[in-house]
Write an enzyme that holds these catalytic residues in place. Structure first.
Site, short mmCIF file in Angstrom:
data_model
loop_
_atom_site.label_atom_id
_atom_site.label_comp_id
_atom_site.label_asym_id
_atom_site.label_seq_id
_atom_site.Cartn_x
_atom_site.Cartn_y
_atom_site.Cartn_z
N ASP A 215 -42.65 -4.24 62.23
CA ASP A 215 -42.25 -5.26 61.26
C ASP A 215 -43.41 -6.16 60.91
O ASP A 215 -43.30 -6.98 60.00
CB ASP A 215 -41.09 -6.09 61.82
CG ASP A 215 -39.77 -5.36 61.67
OD1 ASP A 215 -39.71 -4.39 60.88
OD2 ASP A 215 -38.79 -5.75 62.34
N ASP B 277 -32.80 -2.27 51.31
CA ASP B 277 -32.74 -2.43 52.77
C ASP B 277 -31.41 -3.07 53.17
O ASP B 277 -30.43 -3.05 52.40
CB ASP B 277 -33.97 -3.24 53.22
CG ASP B 277 -34.39 -2.93 54.65
OD1 ASP B 277 -33.77 -3.47 55.59
OD2 ASP B 277 -35.33 -2.13 54.85
N ASP B 278 -31.37 -3.66 54.32
CA ASP B 278 -30.16 -4.25 54.91
C ASP B 278 -29.46 -5.19 53.91
O ASP B 278 -30.13 -5.85 53.11
CB ASP B 278 -30.60 -5.05 56.15
CG ASP B 278 -29.45 -5.31 57.09
OD1 ASP B 278 -28.30 -5.07 56.71
OD2 ASP B 278 -29.71 -5.78 58.22
N ARG C 182 -28.68 -9.29 68.67
CA ARG C 182 -28.71 -9.41 67.21
C ARG C 182 -27.29 -9.36 66.63
O ARG C 182 -27.05 -8.75 65.61
CB ARG C 182 -29.58 -8.32 66.59
CG ARG C 182 -30.25 -8.74 65.28
CD ARG C 182 -30.88 -7.57 64.55
NE ARG C 182 -31.69 -8.02 63.43
CZ ARG C 182 -31.74 -7.40 62.25
NH1 ARG C 182 -31.03 -6.32 62.03
NH2 ARG C 182 -32.50 -7.85 61.29
N CYS D 20 -36.79 4.06 62.13
CA CYS D 20 -37.23 2.68 62.33
C CYS D 20 -36.40 2.16 63.49
O CYS D 20 -35.25 2.57 63.65
CB CYS D 20 -36.92 1.91 61.03
SG CYS D 20 -37.06 0.12 61.18
N LYS E 144 -33.57 5.08 55.21
CA LYS E 144 -34.24 4.41 56.33
C LYS E 144 -33.20 4.21 57.43
O LYS E 144 -32.22 3.50 57.23
CB LYS E 144 -34.81 3.06 55.88
CG LYS E 144 -35.45 2.24 56.99
CD LYS E 144 -36.12 1.01 56.39
CE LYS E 144 -36.54 0.01 57.44
NZ LYS E 144 -37.02 -1.24 56.84
N TRP E 145 -33.41 4.87 58.55
CA TRP E 145 -32.47 4.84 59.68
C TRP E 145 -33.01 3.83 60.69
O TRP E 145 -34.00 4.10 61.36
CB TRP E 145 -32.39 6.24 60.29
CG TRP E 145 -31.52 6.40 61.50
CD1 TRP E 145 -31.54 5.66 62.65
CD2 TRP E 145 -30.51 7.39 61.70
NE1 TRP E 145 -30.60 6.13 63.55
CE2 TRP E 145 -29.96 7.19 62.98
CE3 TRP E 145 -30.01 8.43 60.90
CZ2 TRP E 145 -28.95 8.01 63.50
CZ3 TRP E 145 -29.01 9.24 61.42
CH2 TRP E 145 -28.48 9.03 62.70
N ASP E 146 -32.34 2.71 60.78
CA ASP E 146 -32.81 1.62 61.64
C ASP E 146 -32.01 1.61 62.95
O ASP E 146 -30.93 2.22 63.05
CB ASP E 146 -32.61 0.30 60.88
CG ASP E 146 -33.54 -0.81 61.36
OD1 ASP E 146 -34.17 -0.66 62.41
OD2 ASP E 146 -33.60 -1.84 60.65
N MET E 147 -32.51 0.91 63.96
CA MET E 147 -31.82 0.76 65.25
C MET E 147 -32.38 -0.51 65.88
O MET E 147 -33.54 -0.54 66.25
CB MET E 147 -32.15 1.99 66.10
CG MET E 147 -31.25 2.30 67.24
SD MET E 147 -31.24 1.05 68.52
CE MET E 147 -30.23 1.82 69.72
N ASN E 148 -31.57 -1.55 65.92
CA ASN E 148 -32.13 -2.87 66.20
C ASN E 148 -31.83 -3.49 67.55
O ASN E 148 -31.92 -4.70 67.68
CB ASN E 148 -31.68 -3.83 65.09
CG ASN E 148 -32.53 -3.66 63.84
OD1 ASN E 148 -33.73 -3.87 63.88
ND2 ASN E 148 -31.91 -3.25 62.76
C1 DGJ Z 1 -35.53 -4.19 61.26
C2 DGJ Z 1 -36.47 -3.38 60.43
O1 DGJ Z 1 -37.63 -3.10 61.15
C3 DGJ Z 1 -36.77 -4.11 59.14
O2 DGJ Z 1 -37.71 -3.40 58.39
C4 DGJ Z 1 -35.49 -4.31 58.37
O3 DGJ Z 1 -34.99 -3.08 57.95
C5 DGJ Z 1 -34.47 -5.05 59.23
N1 DGJ Z 1 -34.31 -4.41 60.51
C6 DGJ Z 1 -33.15 -5.11 58.53
O4 DGJ Z 1 -32.16 -5.66 59.30
#
Ligand code: DGJ
Length: 721
Positions: free
Chosen positions: A535, A353-354, A430, A513, A463-467
């Site tokens: 999460d 992961d990250d 973030r 994600c 895993k393509w995330d977007m926070n």
């Molecule tokens: C948010 C994701 O939902 C988590 O599972 C994890 O990948 C973190 N970001 C990593 O920064």
């Protein structure tokens, strides 16, 4: 099947029908959506509409489409502005055609067409040049109809769309409840059901992504509709950006409008240009919410997911994700120790992961610099991948392609690639900005980096995330008059990059994600066959999140992992069985530090992995029946997944559901859980060899052992003998 006369169009699926009819002055009227009508159904236009004085009645007529300025004062699906500043349009029927298959919506995800799909294309035209083509694609077997609208400027002057929805429908009179899925981070998609009041009730998003707060799917149902009985209508938007769903109860009639949110949306069409709105998937069910959900699930599995992932019997890897095990604190030695433990639990794939890329030790830097951090991975990703492969594990990787850290090489080289409103301070959320994916060169730049990473070694999962939500939305590449296009162009840029990733690496399993489950929609499912649900990995919280999600989306797309206790999100402690029940009902993986497990504890995980492998086809491809709960007062739930032919079933009961408080009281006072979806005449056997008839299991129920300890749970597998 599409059946029509000159003025009346009826769309039939196996169990449902949808009808529209051309009314007075060429207005397109909505006449029916419900249980299957006879093939040659009569025109169901209300007598008032057929014979009334149109001038007087237009505000009262049930419309299939509408526009402002026509004395129809309900919420409009579209708001055009002509070059002279007028905003009125009288959209009248100009013709219709039945097409084989389904025309593509370039650049947009959509349920996939085929030789068994037919499309009705209806053109509405305003004398000043706006043309709206309404498209309805009919999936007979799946009881699914998809809808969209394509807006065209057929005039000689530019026109601007200020609202360009995908669906408008004035539904049947009578009381209705509105069901929406709402929440927040770590508590996504909690269902809320309330009677539709007078006025407009809406859910939507102006965050650039659908967000944690509301999901772009809703249902309308009768007040007495239950899981197993009654009318319901479900609508899911195939889109991953700003959306608005408005359900209006006016003095006369009720209207539903769904589409891109008009906030900061305006799209100018030069003469001859057109704009295609994203599609909406619609399902009607006569036998309750359970039936509606199963129709959506089947349609998503067989018509939306990429063909490669449609075979539910094809194994999906059981993965371990490093996030809750290490967060940012790891080096290769630690990862390999974790991987060795994962292997002992018989896990297939290790997701890093990250934190794997240059200088990324917390959230303060490095997004956008997609190069291995040699301090953590001295031999880079290829070295790690080789060692994992030698251990019998595949490698999966985390990325956040739409993000850039102010403290990154990418931002230093291209500060203009991030969204910023000229003259204003860009907003950090973030500690990151969002890249302007409405620009081709930005998408190209990130693609070049991703392609290099994905070619560097055999990475099997991404895993393509977007926070973060979008803010400061302004594109340096578009003139002032076209800034209203940026939100939508951004989403199109995301789709384009996901298209390139999945088409260039067809074997790659993509999981979307967004800070947990902030982008859980049918648009994303077109590209990725699974989406991280939340999460929050606590079993009890997951019951509600996954229950809400299951109203529209099948378990096979819900990212669900077994994690540690106390749970990292809420400190809750639940049993292994409860955590397994939640995870096994989704895509099944692990997310915890397995190096803290003893060899015996690791060994004890293997039967669950074996169970998932043995029953994976059923778990992913079977029909879901929600049997009990969950709700706020009773912290438990029971559900089952039955093979469509009734040959086998998996049953899960957690927490209070085990006390039988949700099931029928049994004749011998043991709590029992009545099942559904089985063959009443068949005999079923559980894993202990106990036999029951299908009729017994459905009428009386499966005997429950009663609650034991904190968050107890039971998992059964039944097969027909
Ligand atoms: C948010 C994701 O939902 C988590 O599972 C994890 O990948 C973190 N970001 C990593 O920064």
């Amino acid at each position: 099947m599409i059946v029509h006369s000159e003025t009346c169009y009826t769309l039939h699926t196996a169990h449902t029908s949808y009808q529209m009819s051309v009314g007075p002055d060429g207005m397109l009227l909505h006449t029916y959506y419900g249980a299957r009508l006879p093939d040659r159904a009569p025109d169901l236009t209300d007598g008032r509409a057929a014979h009334g004085d149109p001038g007087c009645w237009t505000d009262l007529l049930p419309k299939e489409w509408s526009a402002p300025g026509t004395a129809d004062n309900r919420t409009p699906p579209c708001v055009p502005e002509y070059a002279d500043g007028t905003e009125a349009a009288e959209l009248v029927f100009a013709g219709a055609a039945v097409l084989p298959g389904k025309p593509a919506l370039p650049g947009l995800p959509a349920f996939r067409g085929g030789a068994d799909v037919q499309t009705l294309s209806v053109t509405l035209r305003d004398v000043f040049g706006l043309e709206v083509e309404l498209r309805y694609s009919v999936y007979e077997k799946e009881d699914l109809i998809t809808r969209t609208a394509v807006y065209k400027n057929a005039g000689s002057q530019p026109l601007t769309l200020h609202k360009a929805a995908s669906l408008c429908m004035d539904y049947a009179p009578g009381s209705l409840d509105l069901i929406t899925l709402n929440g927040t981070w770590a508590a996504e998609r909690t269902p809320e059901r309330a009677p539709l009041r007078c006025g407009i009730q809406s859910v939507g998003s102006i965050r650039g992504v659908p967000g944690h707060a509301h999901n772009p799917a809703i249902a309308l149902c009768r007040p007495d509709t239950t899981e197993t009985n009654g009318d319901c209508w479900g609508f899911a938007f195939v889109y991953s950006g700003n959306f608005l769903i408005e359900a209006e109860r006016a003095d006369a009639g009720q209207r539903l409008v769904m589409g891109i949110h008009p906030y900061h949306f305006h799209w100018t069409l030069a003469p001859g240009e057109s704009f295609a709105a994203p599609e909406v998937a619609m399902v009607y069910a006569q036998h309750g919410l359970g039936e509606m959900s199963r129709r959506f699930h089947t349609a998503i599995r067989t018509r939306l997911l990429a063909p490669r992932w449609q075979d539910m019997n094809a194994p999906r890897p059981v993965l371990l994700n490093s996030w809750e095990a290490c967060y940012f604190d790891f080096d290769e030695a630690k990862l390999l120790e974790l991987a060795a433990a994962a292997r002992k639990a018989d896990i297939d794939l290790f997701v890093l992961d990250d934190g794997w890329f240059k200088g990324r030790n917390d959230t303060s830097s490095s997004l956008g610099d997609w190069v291995e951090d040699k301090a953590k991975l001295p031999d880079g990703l290829p070295g790690l991948c080789r060692r994992l492969n030698e251990m019998g594990l595949e490698l999966g990787l985390w990325v956040e392609p739409e993000a850039v850290s102010p403290n990154s090489d990418l931002y230093k080289a291209h500060p203009d690639w991030a969204f910023v409103v000229p003259g204003r301070r860009p907003l950090e959320i973030r500690q990151q900005y969002t890249l302007d994916f409405s620009r081709e060169e930005v998408v190209d730049g990130i693609w070049q980096q991703l392609e290099r990473v994905l070619r560097s070694c055999p990475i099997k999962y991404l895993k393509w995330d977007m926070n973060r939500s979008l803010a400061n939305v302004y594109s340096a590449a578009l003139p002032a008059a076209r800034q209203g296009e940026v939100y939508h162009r951004y989403v199109m840029g995301v789709y384009e990059l996901q298209r390139r990733v999945t088409e260039t690496f067809p074997g790659l399993l993509l999981e979307n994600c967004a800070g947990g489950g902030a982008r859980f929609d049918c648009g994303m499912l077109y590209y990725s066959p699974q989406i991280w649900c939340s999460d929050n990995t606590d079993a009890r919280a997951r019951l509600l999140i996954q229950y809400g999600t299951s109203l529209f989306y099948p378990g096979c797309v819900m990212g669900a992992h077994f994690s540690t206790v106390p749970n990292h999100c809420n400190g809750h402690i639940s049993t292994t069985e409860a955590r397994m029940a939640a995870a096994l009902s989704g895509t099944f993986g692990f997310e915890l530090d397995l190096t803290t497990y003893t060899p015996e504890e690791l060994e004890a995980l293997r039967p669950y992995v074996a169970w998932y492998r043995a029953h994976g086809g059923l778990l992913r491809g079977g029909d879901l029946y929600r049997l009990a709960g969950p709700d706020a007062s009773a912290l438990g739930a029971a559900w089952m997944i039955a093979a469509p032919d009734g040959s086998e079933a998996a049953v899960f009961a957690v927490g209070d559901a085990l006390s039988g408080s949700h099931g029928t009281a049994s004749m011998n006072s043991l709590p029992r859980l009545p099942l559904q979806g089985l063959d009443p005449a068949a005999v079923y056997e559980d894993e202990q060899g106990v036999q029951y008839t299908g009729a017994q299991l459905m009428a009386l129920g499966l005997p429950l052992p009663g609650p034991r300890g904190q968050t107890p749970a039971c998992i059964w597998y039944l097969h027909r003998v």
